[in-house]
Design a protein around this motif. Structure first.
Motif, short mmCIF file in Angstrom:
data_model
loop_
_atom_site.label_atom_id
_atom_site.label_comp_id
_atom_site.label_asym_id
_atom_site.label_seq_id
_atom_site.Cartn_x
_atom_site.Cartn_y
_atom_site.Cartn_z
N MET A 292 0.83 -1.22 0.00
CA MET A 292 0.00 0.00 0.00
C MET A 292 0.86 1.26 0.00
O MET A 292 1.06 1.89 1.03
CB MET A 292 -0.88 0.04 1.25
CG MET A 292 -2.00 -0.96 1.31
SD MET A 292 -3.42 -0.59 0.25
CE MET A 292 -4.23 0.74 1.11
N PRO A 293 1.37 1.66 -1.14
CA PRO A 293 2.19 2.87 -1.17
C PRO A 293 1.29 4.11 -1.22
O PRO A 293 0.84 4.48 -2.30
CB PRO A 293 2.98 2.71 -2.47
CG PRO A 293 2.13 1.83 -3.32
CD PRO A 293 1.20 1.05 -2.46
N ILE A 294 0.98 4.69 -0.08
CA ILE A 294 0.04 5.83 -0.08
C ILE A 294 0.82 7.15 -0.18
O ILE A 294 1.74 7.40 0.59
CB ILE A 294 -0.87 5.80 1.16
CG1 ILE A 294 -1.71 4.50 1.14
CG2 ILE A 294 -1.81 7.01 1.18
CD1 ILE A 294 -2.71 4.39 2.26
N ILE A 295 0.41 7.95 -1.15
CA ILE A 295 1.13 9.19 -1.48
C ILE A 295 0.40 10.40 -0.91
O ILE A 295 -0.78 10.60 -1.17
CB ILE A 295 1.23 9.35 -3.02
CG1 ILE A 295 1.72 8.04 -3.69
CG2 ILE A 295 2.11 10.54 -3.40
CD1 ILE A 295 3.09 7.55 -3.29
N ARG A 296 1.11 11.23 -0.17
CA ARG A 296 0.57 12.51 0.36
C ARG A 296 -0.80 12.33 1.04
O ARG A 296 -1.78 12.97 0.67
CB ARG A 296 0.50 13.59 -0.73
CG ARG A 296 1.82 13.89 -1.38
CD ARG A 296 1.75 15.18 -2.17
NE ARG A 296 1.97 16.37 -1.35
CZ ARG A 296 1.58 17.60 -1.68
NH1 ARG A 296 0.92 17.80 -2.80
NH2 ARG A 296 1.83 18.61 -0.89
N TYR A 297 -0.82 11.51 2.04
CA TYR A 297 -2.07 11.23 2.74
C TYR A 297 -2.40 12.34 3.74
O TYR A 297 -1.60 12.66 4.63
CB TYR A 297 -1.99 9.89 3.47
CG TYR A 297 -3.32 9.52 4.11
CD1 TYR A 297 -4.42 9.20 3.31
CD2 TYR A 297 -3.48 9.53 5.48
CE1 TYR A 297 -5.65 8.90 3.86
CE2 TYR A 297 -4.71 9.23 6.06
CZ TYR A 297 -5.78 8.91 5.24
OH TYR A 297 -7.00 8.62 5.80
N ARG A 298 -3.57 12.90 3.60
CA ARG A 298 -4.00 13.96 4.54
C ARG A 298 -4.53 13.30 5.81
O ARG A 298 -5.64 12.79 5.85
CB ARG A 298 -5.07 14.84 3.89
CG ARG A 298 -4.46 15.68 2.76
CD ARG A 298 -5.35 16.81 2.37
NE ARG A 298 -5.57 17.73 3.48
CZ ARG A 298 -6.20 18.90 3.35
NH1 ARG A 298 -6.63 19.28 2.17
NH2 ARG A 298 -6.39 19.67 4.39
N THR A 299 -3.71 13.34 6.86
CA THR A 299 -4.07 12.65 8.10
C THR A 299 -5.18 13.38 8.85
O THR A 299 -5.83 12.81 9.69
CB THR A 299 -2.87 12.55 9.06
OG1 THR A 299 -2.52 13.87 9.50
CG2 THR A 299 -1.68 11.87 8.40
N ARG A 300 -5.34 14.69 8.58
CA ARG A 300 -6.27 15.59 9.32
C ARG A 300 -5.80 15.86 10.74
O ARG A 300 -6.46 16.58 11.49
CB ARG A 300 -7.71 15.06 9.34
CG ARG A 300 -8.29 14.78 7.98
CD ARG A 300 -8.68 16.07 7.29
NE ARG A 300 -9.03 15.82 5.88
CZ ARG A 300 -9.32 16.77 5.03
NH1 ARG A 300 -9.31 18.03 5.42
NH2 ARG A 300 -9.61 16.50 3.79
N ASP A 301 -4.68 15.26 11.14
CA ASP A 301 -4.17 15.48 12.49
C ASP A 301 -3.32 16.74 12.52
O ASP A 301 -2.48 16.96 11.65
CB ASP A 301 -3.32 14.28 12.95
CG ASP A 301 -4.19 13.06 13.20
OD1 ASP A 301 -5.30 13.23 13.76
OD2 ASP A 301 -3.78 11.95 12.84
#
Ligand code: ZN
Length: 432
Positions: A292-301
């Motif tokens: 699962m290579p997730i790119i620029r994930y907006r964590t909202r944290d």
């Protein structure tokens, strides 16, 4: 001092080089997924041109909704036979978000977690009681594998069943517990009030806290109640689970595993990077995962990088305590209030049950904050004066944290609406 000195004390320039090498691989893997190949095509992105961390900013963000829309496996980069595990988190609406792991991903995650636990002072001689939920949720299994890799004896008790937790803790001499802050407070009170044992007399000497937002006050309360040294650990299932960042024994922020993630802190409204050291939304790119290579994930944290270096000698940058989530912030009479701040206070009060609700409305042009709190049934059989006293304790504690004065309403257990996934915690009538 270190679990893996070479990587934990790596020079910045070598770290950036490693991140960029891994980024290249992660982008190639992403391009093999249904979701990213389409997204890159739609945006005319040639991934062979993305070579540096600066170039990464040219790519679009990935959101939780993207993961949901990719259900079940639109973001999986490897054939099904290479996947050895999946985890899933439920949302308030729609499908779960699913994360896949190859054999390598599971062992890399264990190494990452073991390193974090070691930095918090955990050693192979420790007995590790893991009171975090096992199952689709990543909290339990994440630290379980890290603890085993460290060589600890791991007791996988999962959540709940307080009598069993206490029995095992005493009979096997658990020295470290992994627990949610609210359960740590509850269990400590049970041990003190029902078992007539001072939790400080138990062998537990450290607590690793995580999986829910909580305040520094709650952490101190846990340390006081149990006589333990408590450590923060940050994680989210989309980025593996727990162990994304871990507090070391210097307790001045959580070291982010930067060999696994490229982090950005952005202004959640403009999406532009904020100046170094300022608070904003954490955006993470996972560069060390096959499935699962997730790119620029907006964590909202919402957090920030703590400037300067840590006294422990680790060079990985430190994240500050998570202040809240960008999509959760309420503005009440001009004051920014995070539901997590309210939760941190009320869930630290032993009389409070498992559910609560925050309601905001407007009376005579003034914002009003109501907090509905479920109490344990036994609270309603006692003295009304006790309830009034408790109400003023909760009001004052909340006021000291959020500035706004709330109106507290007590409810019987089970009276607040609970949905199949997460309960609806916030109702803002001003928006309706
Ligand atoms: Zn440190």
């Amino acid at each position: 001092m270190f679990f893996n000195k070479d990587i934990e004390t790596i020079e910045r320039s070598s770290l950036v080089k490693l991140q960029e090498e891994r980024l290249k691989k992660a982008l190639e893997a992403a391009n093999a997924t249904k979701f990213y190949s389409q997204r890159f095509k739609e945006n005319n992105i040639d991934i062979s041109k993305i070579k540096t961390i600066e170039h990464l900013r040219d790519l679009p963000f990935t959101t939780k909704n993207d993961l949901r829309l990719s259900y079940p496996d639109g973001m999986c980069a490897v054939p099904r036979e290479k996947v050895v595990r999946m985890h899933a988190s439920s949302g308030t609406t729609g499908k779960s978000t699913v994360i896949f792991y190859t054999k390598k991903d599971v062992s890399e995650w264990a190494a990452q977690v073991a390193r974090g636990m070691y930095s918090a002072g955990m050693r192979s001689t420790d007995v590790f009681q893991n009171m975090m939920g096992y199952g689709l949720f990543t909290g339990g299994l994440g630290l379980h594998y890290g603890g085993e890799l460290l060589g600890c004896m791991v007791i996988p008790t999962s959540t709940g069943n307080s009598p069993k937790q206490i029995e095992l803790m005493q009979d096997f001499g658990s020295t470290i517990m992994h627990i949610t802050p609210s359960y740590a407070l509850h269990l400590g009170e049970v041990i003190r009030n029902e078992y007539k044992i001072n939790p400080r007399d138990l062998p537990v000497k450290k607590a690793i806290l995580g999986a829910e937002p909580y305040s520094e006050e709650t952490k101190k309360k846990i340390e006081e109640l149990w006589g333990v040294d408590a450590y923060n650990n940050y994680g989210l299932s989309e980025m593996n689970g727990p162990g994304v960042a871990f507090e070391c024994t210097h307790k001045s922020g959580m070291h982010l595993a930067e060999d696994y993630y490229i982090a950005e802190i952005i202004n959640p409204e403009t999406c532009e990077p904020v100046p170094d050291g300022e608070f904003g939304e954490l955006v993470l790119t996972h560069v060390n995962r096959e499935a699962m290579p997730i790119i620029r994930y907006r964590t909202r944290d919402l957090t920030r990088f703590i400037p300067g270096t840590c006294g422990c000698g680790r060079t990985m940058r430190r994240l500050d305590r998570i202040k809240g989530r960008s999509d959760d912030m309420l503005i009440i009479s001009g004051v920014n209030v995070f539901p997590s701040q309210i939760e941190g206070v009320i869930m630290g009060i032993p009389e409070v049950g498992n559910n609560y609700q925050i309601v905001v409305d407007r009376e005579n042009n003034l914002d009003r904050l109501h907090v509905r709190v479920e109490l344990y049934a036994k609270m309603f059989s006692g003295d009304v004066k006790e309830l009034e006293k408790l109400k003023s304790v909760i009001t004052n504690r909340l006021k000291s944290v959020i500035i706004v004065t709330p109106r507290i309403e007590f409810c019987e257990p089970g009276s607040l609406p609970a949905s199949m996934g997460k309960a609806v915690r916030v109702i803002d009538h001003r928006k309706l």
